[in-house]
Design a protein around this motif. Sequence first.
Motif, PDB file in Angstrom:
ATOM      1  N   UNK B  98      27.905  41.433  32.607  1.00 14.02           N
ATOM      2  CA  UNK B  98      27.968  40.160  33.334  1.00 14.02           C
ATOM      3  C   UNK B  98      29.041  40.244  34.427  1.00 14.02           C
ATOM      4  N   UNK B  99      28.650  39.959  35.684  1.00 14.67           N
ATOM      5  CA  UNK B  99      29.647  39.997  36.757  1.00 14.67           C
ATOM      6  C   UNK B  99      30.844  39.104  36.425  1.00 14.67           C
ATOM      7  N   UNK B 100      32.037  39.573  36.773  1.00 21.35           N
ATOM      8  CA  UNK B 100      33.246  38.858  36.349  1.00 21.35           C
ATOM      9  C   UNK B 100      33.328  37.459  36.956  1.00 21.35           C
ATOM     10  N   UNK B 101      32.795  37.285  38.182  1.00 16.99           N
ATOM     11  CA  UNK B 101      32.844  35.963  38.797  1.00 16.99           C
ATOM     12  C   UNK B 101      32.021  34.970  37.985  1.00 16.99           C
ATOM     13  N   UNK B 102      30.883  35.427  37.460  1.00 14.33           N
ATOM     14  CA  UNK B 102      30.027  34.560  36.653  1.00 14.33           C
ATOM     15  C   UNK B 102      30.756  34.174  35.367  1.00 14.33           C
ATOM     16  N   UNK B 105      33.501  31.477  36.224  1.00 16.17           N
ATOM     17  CA  UNK B 105      33.113  30.072  36.411  1.00 16.17           C
ATOM     18  C   UNK B 105      32.527  29.491  35.126  1.00 16.17           C
ATOM     19  N   UNK B 106      31.854  30.334  34.316  1.00 19.07           N
ATOM     20  CA  UNK B 106      31.291  29.823  33.063  1.00 19.07           C
ATOM     21  C   UNK B 106      32.408  29.405  32.111  1.00 19.07           C
ATOM     22  N   UNK B 108      35.446  28.589  32.889  1.00 18.95           N
ATOM     23  CA  UNK B 108      36.125  27.417  33.442  1.00 18.95           C
ATOM     24  C   UNK B 108      35.339  26.150  33.121  1.00 18.95           C
ATOM     25  N   UNK B 203      42.392  43.029  35.616  1.00 16.40           N
ATOM     26  CA  UNK B 203      41.271  42.105  35.803  1.00 16.40           C
ATOM     27  C   UNK B 203      41.591  41.029  36.834  1.00 16.40           C
ATOM     28  N   UNK B 204      40.566  40.700  37.638  1.00 11.30           N
ATOM     29  CA  UNK B 204      40.763  39.728  38.701  1.00 11.30           C
ATOM     30  C   UNK B 204      39.707  38.623  38.653  1.00 11.30           C
ATOM     31  N   UNK B 205      38.430  39.018  38.778  1.00 10.45           N
ATOM     32  CA  UNK B 205      37.343  38.053  38.981  1.00 10.45           C
ATOM     33  C   UNK B 205      37.250  36.949  37.947  1.00 10.45           C
ATOM     34  N   UNK B 208      40.727  34.426  38.038  1.00 13.15           N
ATOM     35  CA  UNK B 208      41.209  33.522  39.091  1.00 13.15           C
ATOM     36  C   UNK B 208      40.581  32.141  39.040  1.00 13.15           C
ATOM     37  N   UNK B 209      39.364  32.030  38.489  1.00 13.72           N
ATOM     38  CA  UNK B 209      38.727  30.707  38.450  1.00 13.72           C
ATOM     39  C   UNK B 209      39.380  29.812  37.407  1.00 13.72           C
TER      40      UNK B 209
END
Lengths: 302, 269
Positions: B98-102, B105-106, B108, B203-205, B208-209
Amino acid sequence: MAQPQARSFDLAWSDVLHADVFLNTSPPLPARGNARAEPNAVRWALIAIALAFLALFLFVPLAAVFHEALKKGWNAYLAAIVEPDALSAIKLTLLAALIAVPLNTVFGVAAAWAIAKFEFRGKHLLITLIDLPFSVSPVISGLVYVLLFGAQGWFGTWLQAHDARIIFAVPGIVLATVFVTFPFVARELIPLMQAQGKEEEEAAVVLGASGWQLFRRVTLPNIKWGLLYGVILCNARAMGEFGAVSVVSGHIRGSTNTLPLHVEILYNEYQFAAAFAVASLLALLALVTLAIKSFVEREMDK
Amino acid sequence: MLPGFHLALGFTLLYLSLIVLIPLSATLAKTLTMSWEAFWAAVSAPRVLASYRLSFGAALIAAAINTFFGLIVAWVLVRYRFPGKKLIDALVDLPFALPTAVAGIALTAIYAKNGWIGSVLEPLGVKVAFTPLGVLVALVFIGLPFVVRTVQPVLEDLEPELEEAAATLGASRWQTFGRVIFPAVLPALTTGFALAFARAVGEYGSVIFIAGNMPMVSEITPLLIITKLEQYDYAGATALAVVMLAASFLLLLLINYLQWRSRRHAVST
């Protein structure tokens, strides 16, 4: 990773349910299987703890993605995906993966061939260096290319003089993607090809096979599942990378945005349903990746 | 003699140098243009020190949580049968795919005030989203598969005779676990811990959210690198990157050593 479910010492449901009977009828020495079994209460407690942990950290977030994506209905969902900026993000994501995955696949095969079939000095160092991108923060993976090709970078002035852009442009995104997915195929193939040895290839050479015939007829059939395994994991990371491409992209809407970056922009603009709609595409990609991965693992165990 | 050695090794070294080694060495070269005082000032500013504490501290706690629960998950997946086990086993790798940005936001959405879990925790006075606790949650997520996947194969290969012998000799189940099973999985457990820790530090993505990104409080080191880059402080960003690279290099050495030791252990038993 195989799950040897049918091992003789694995307790079946019936054994669990009749554990007491089992004990009463067993000889003085603990029976096979029973010696490795915990009391039912412990067993169920451990299963409950494991499932609760996984639910909290895996299943709930996954469900949340689709729940939030469909909060405003199917029409809003589809609208968020076919919107021009989203489509251009999909295109760029596919392009980056289409370049990064084949490059790293060719590299992975070449590296595994050299490392697994030949002896040379510094082999262990080479393997460690190949793994390096895995242990580098994604942010640093992007930073290194800014240092090379950015306005203040080593090649910055030269690039400007020739009116070429790498950072804040598509080539930078491709480079960052290549970097973060660099080890995937090699890492899968090296141990596999080392375990297979080189007798089959040597026999083929004795029988007069050319280099290409040797690879296509002997090596490739042996490594095809491992290769596919590496390729799908490489692809998933290539399409999903966020930190590294975020540093080099400059976030130019409709031009240097990949899907994960598009998710971020929508989210920061408080367009939550749209952000999750685009995110759900990536979540589907992840699920498809896991499905193929499980299938390949089963084939490899045969 | 098989063909293609020089071609394969030559291409490998060339590609490795172009994509990985030369770009990474650019960080060192950039740092060398700084004076020692400037470098030290950049890597030891109070805001930077606070970010190390958060990045390394949260990564350490997350790896510890994943080690504890990862062992239980691996144990349950190897030893017990229950409905849906295969599906759950496959889903353990979700954080890899799973992409880290996804993920960010999930998590969060779930832990925000009005989210599924956040709304339960809010009345209890526990705030997760936009606090350091949120950073921890994200790092537990992305490190989850490491311990499970390193311990699982070791548990599968464990000789049943060892445990039977222990039971026959009168050991309780708990004693058998402590004296026979645990020592056997310990090398894999430490390797998994180190891998989860190494991944979480950079880890970043996903972070940060959910972090809120408040300087001195919930700001991780990778974000600080980006902040410096956006202010065109390339040297400052690079100095932080060099500190993190040094840390990951040490971790990489440690992990290689642990894996080498556990392989040797596997051969000797």
